[in-house]
Design a protein around this motif. Sequence first.
Motif, mmCIF file in Angstrom:
data_model
loop_
_atom_site.group_PDB
_atom_site.id
_atom_site.type_symbol
_atom_site.label_atom_id
_atom_site.label_comp_id
_atom_site.label_asym_id
_atom_site.label_seq_id
_atom_site.Cartn_x
_atom_site.Cartn_y
_atom_site.Cartn_z
ATOM 1 N N UNK A 121 0.924 -1.172 0.017
ATOM 2 C CA UNK A 121 0.040 -0.221 -0.162
ATOM 3 C C UNK A 121 0.902 0.932 0.066
ATOM 4 N N UNK A 122 0.710 2.317 -0.650
ATOM 5 C CA UNK A 122 1.419 4.183 -0.263
ATOM 6 C C UNK A 122 0.834 4.184 0.830
ATOM 7 N N UNK A 123 2.172 4.865 1.266
ATOM 8 C CA UNK A 123 2.257 5.985 2.499
ATOM 9 C C UNK A 123 2.526 7.236 1.733
ATOM 10 N N UNK A 124 1.256 8.031 2.560
ATOM 11 C CA UNK A 124 1.776 9.380 1.917
ATOM 12 C C UNK A 124 2.306 10.089 2.382
ATOM 13 N N UNK A 125 3.191 11.025 2.945
ATOM 14 C CA UNK A 125 3.616 11.732 3.689
ATOM 15 C C UNK A 125 5.353 11.089 4.227
ATOM 16 N N UNK A 126 5.100 11.823 5.502
ATOM 17 C CA UNK A 126 6.275 11.162 5.859
ATOM 18 C C UNK A 126 5.990 10.077 6.840
ATOM 19 N N UNK A 127 5.151 9.587 6.916
ATOM 20 C CA UNK A 127 4.750 8.469 7.697
ATOM 21 C C UNK A 127 5.053 7.343 7.573
ATOM 22 N N UNK A 128 6.304 6.993 7.228
ATOM 23 C CA UNK A 128 7.238 6.176 7.554
ATOM 24 C C UNK A 128 8.512 7.410 8.649
ATOM 25 N N UNK A 129 9.259 7.993 7.905
ATOM 26 C CA UNK A 129 9.460 9.033 8.660
ATOM 27 C C UNK A 129 9.209 8.905 10.244
ATOM 28 N N UNK A 130 7.978 8.651 10.715
ATOM 29 C CA UNK A 130 7.695 9.336 11.773
ATOM 30 C C UNK A 130 7.889 7.834 12.767
ATOM 31 N N UNK A 131 7.759 6.852 11.560
ATOM 32 C CA UNK A 131 7.647 5.640 12.440
ATOM 33 C C UNK A 131 9.002 5.519 12.705
ATOM 34 N N UNK A 132 10.264 5.632 11.475
ATOM 35 C CA UNK A 132 11.168 5.665 11.806
ATOM 36 C C UNK A 132 11.943 6.085 12.968
ATOM 37 N N UNK A 133 11.104 7.532 13.478
ATOM 38 C CA UNK A 133 11.968 8.236 14.665
ATOM 39 C C UNK A 133 11.653 7.784 15.686
ATOM 40 N N UNK A 134 10.506 6.984 15.596
ATOM 41 C CA UNK A 134 9.858 5.907 16.522
ATOM 42 C C UNK A 134 8.962 7.269 16.822
ATOM 43 N N UNK A 135 8.170 7.909 16.295
ATOM 44 C CA UNK A 135 6.921 9.159 16.453
ATOM 45 C C UNK A 135 5.416 8.663 16.335
ATOM 46 N N UNK A 136 5.125 7.866 15.963
ATOM 47 C CA UNK A 136 4.617 6.751 15.767
ATOM 48 C C UNK A 136 4.752 5.054 15.404
ATOM 49 N N UNK A 137 3.798 4.523 15.344
ATOM 50 C CA UNK A 137 3.713 3.056 15.873
ATOM 51 C C UNK A 137 3.625 2.829 14.350
ATOM 52 N N UNK A 138 4.743 1.454 15.043
ATOM 53 C CA UNK A 138 5.160 0.615 13.438
ATOM 54 C C UNK A 138 3.843 0.349 12.913
ATOM 55 N N UNK A 139 2.872 -0.308 13.760
ATOM 56 C CA UNK A 139 1.276 -0.855 13.070
ATOM 57 C C UNK A 139 1.184 0.222 11.943
ATOM 58 N N UNK A 140 0.543 1.322 12.913
ATOM 59 C CA UNK A 140 0.222 2.576 11.628
ATOM 60 C C UNK A 140 0.769 2.373 10.450
ATOM 61 N N UNK A 141 2.122 1.646 9.998
ATOM 62 C CA UNK A 141 2.306 2.126 8.611
ATOM 63 C C UNK A 141 1.346 0.566 7.647
ATOM 64 N N UNK A 142 0.359 0.037 8.657
ATOM 65 C CA UNK A 142 -0.366 -1.660 7.778
ATOM 66 C C UNK A 142 -1.698 -1.106 7.338
ATOM 67 N N UNK A 143 -2.277 -1.329 6.608
ATOM 68 C CA UNK A 143 -3.301 -1.024 6.269
ATOM 69 C C UNK A 143 -4.232 -2.239 7.453
ATOM 70 N N UNK A 144 -5.794 -1.873 6.971
ATOM 71 C CA UNK A 144 -6.466 -3.193 7.790
ATOM 72 C C UNK A 144 -6.781 -4.506 6.920
ATOM 73 N N UNK A 145 -6.483 -3.967 5.521
ATOM 74 C CA UNK A 145 -6.203 -5.474 4.868
ATOM 75 C C UNK A 145 -4.962 -5.729 4.522
ATOM 76 N N UNK A 146 -3.805 -4.731 5.348
ATOM 77 C CA UNK A 146 -2.682 -5.980 4.712
ATOM 78 C C UNK A 146 -2.913 -6.885 6.224
ATOM 79 N N UNK A 147 -3.234 -6.239 7.494
ATOM 80 C CA UNK A 147 -3.195 -6.950 8.655
ATOM 81 C C UNK A 147 -4.581 -8.305 8.285
#
Length: 249
Positions: A121-147
């Motif tokens: 799935x596509x990841x808009x904006x800086x969502x990956x950067x935020x997860x890499x910086x421990x500012x967002x949970x890893x789970x947030x990178x994966x969609x409901x369909x991926x889960x």
Amino acid sequence: MPSKPDPKSGMADSTAGTNAVELKVTISEKKEEAAVEAFRLDRKGGEQRSIFFFDNHKLELLGKGVVLRARKVKGGTDDSTVKIRPVDPQRIAAKWSRLGGFKLEADGVGDRMIRSASLSVEQPGDEIKAVAGRLRAIRKLFSDKQEAFLAAMSPVSIDFESLTVLGPVDALRWKVEHEGLSHLITAEEWRLPDGRDLLEVSIKVPTAQAATASAAFDTFLKGLDLKPQGGQETKTRMALEFFARQAAV
């Protein structure tokens, strides 16, 4: 006297049910610069990527054939991917193939052919950067369909809270046409923080063309004196093992 096995028959069996086959070759370290010259790879012109993986320190997901990955692409579209291998295509529900971003392919590495299923799935904006910086949970990178795909297909339960960020791998990627081969070549170089790098070249073809394309690719690389010697170390395993060691310190 027993007949010799038909390599085309073996290829057909090991790729059955897939939509495409990607044939991958890791160039030996001694031949990397020769490959760069042969394919005219401009390191200033390659597509720049930062690749992150998500696993625990023991790489238990990798050990079960599950890969969770996110890619930042400079000037392109970022994405996240869940991938499972090996899979039996007959056991994959038809509903997954109707989703955008789903792939059912065979990966050819060395003498092995492994069928895999993935959903990106596509990841808009800086969502990956935020997860890499421990500012967002890893789970947030994966969609409901991926889960849901993981819940249905993964051989192991995914505890996102137990995972850590492994990476990034700095990567360069090129699409190459060469007069010696009719297939479009993808070249990808991964570099780790300790200075090690790995150059992989690959072609992707429809499954029905896999045996013919494999023979042509092998002959082509031999003609350039780029046929690798010995075992093939995959990019993903090399990177994950490095970053897992770093994370455990």
